[in-house]
Design a protein around this motif. Structure first.
Motif, short mmCIF file in Angstrom:
data_model
loop_
_atom_site.label_atom_id
_atom_site.label_comp_id
_atom_site.label_asym_id
_atom_site.label_seq_id
_atom_site.Cartn_x
_atom_site.Cartn_y
_atom_site.Cartn_z
N GLN A 89 40.68 41.72 48.83
CA GLN A 89 41.37 41.78 47.45
C GLN A 89 40.60 40.97 46.41
O GLN A 89 40.14 41.61 45.46
N GLN A 92 37.37 42.73 45.64
CA GLN A 92 37.49 43.94 44.85
C GLN A 92 38.06 43.55 43.35
O GLN A 92 37.56 44.24 42.48
N LEU A 93 38.80 42.65 43.10
CA LEU A 93 38.95 42.15 42.01
C LEU A 93 37.88 41.56 41.10
O LEU A 93 37.64 41.88 39.95
N ALA A 95 34.88 42.49 41.54
CA ALA A 95 33.96 43.86 41.27
C ALA A 95 34.60 44.36 39.93
O ALA A 95 33.84 44.82 39.22
N ARG A 96 35.76 44.37 40.00
CA ARG A 96 36.45 44.93 38.66
C ARG A 96 36.23 44.21 37.46
O ARG A 96 35.84 44.76 36.46
N GLU A 98 33.75 42.27 37.02
CA GLU A 98 32.16 42.47 36.84
C GLU A 98 32.11 43.86 35.91
O GLU A 98 31.29 43.87 34.89
N VAL A 99 32.84 44.70 36.32
CA VAL A 99 32.26 46.12 35.61
C VAL A 99 33.00 45.89 34.29
O VAL A 99 32.53 46.62 33.27
N ASN A 100 34.22 45.29 34.10
CA ASN A 100 34.98 45.18 32.82
C ASN A 100 33.98 44.12 31.90
O ASN A 100 34.05 44.49 30.78
N ARG A 103 31.31 46.62 30.68
CA ARG A 103 31.91 47.38 29.66
C ARG A 103 32.14 46.89 28.35
O ARG A 103 31.78 47.39 27.28
#
Length: 128
Positions: A89, A92-93, A95-96, A98-100, A103
């Motif tokens: 988890q 995954q957090l 990675a999210r 990093e995407v945010n 963006r």
């Protein structure tokens, strides 16, 4: 309250966290694999040899210790599963996040370009 969170988030070394997340997930998987493949402690205990005057007392004590060991082994398996789940988890957090982050940087760049275009357009209209 948001300023406190921002200062905390700025202090986190995100590059290190992102870099180490896959290693942590892999380590948790290895831990889970090694713990789950081990035999139960009940399979490893050797029977008592030799006769003693208090053989029944010793046998009951051994039985109690085996039960306690089995319970500890079950707890260790549950803890390892939890660590594995939490690590996945966390990966995954991260990675999210990093995407945010990417963006947000893109959005900030677009906002700066739009502001520059608006300033130039406003200056051209004002100075006509």
């Amino acid at each position: 309250m948001a300023i406190g969170w921002l200062s905390v988030l700025k202090m986190v070394p995100w590059s290190d966290v992102i870099h180490n997340a896959p290693k942590a997930a892999e380590s948790a998987k290895k831990l889970w694999g090694s713990v789950s493949k081990r035999p139960s402690p009940a399979d490893v205990h050797a029977p008592l040899s030799g006769a003693a005057p208090t053989l029944t007392a010793l046998q009951s004590r051994v039985d109690a210790l085996e039960d306690a060991t089995d319970a500890l082994h079950a707890q260790m398996l549950a803890s390892s599963a939890l660590i594995k789940t939490l690590t996945e988890q966390n990966a995954q957090l991260i990675a999210r996040v990093e995407v945010n982050r990417i963006r947000l940087l893109s959005l900030a760049g677009i906002a700066v370009i739009a502001l520059g275009v608006a300033v130039v357009t406003g200056a051209l209209v004002f100075f006509r």
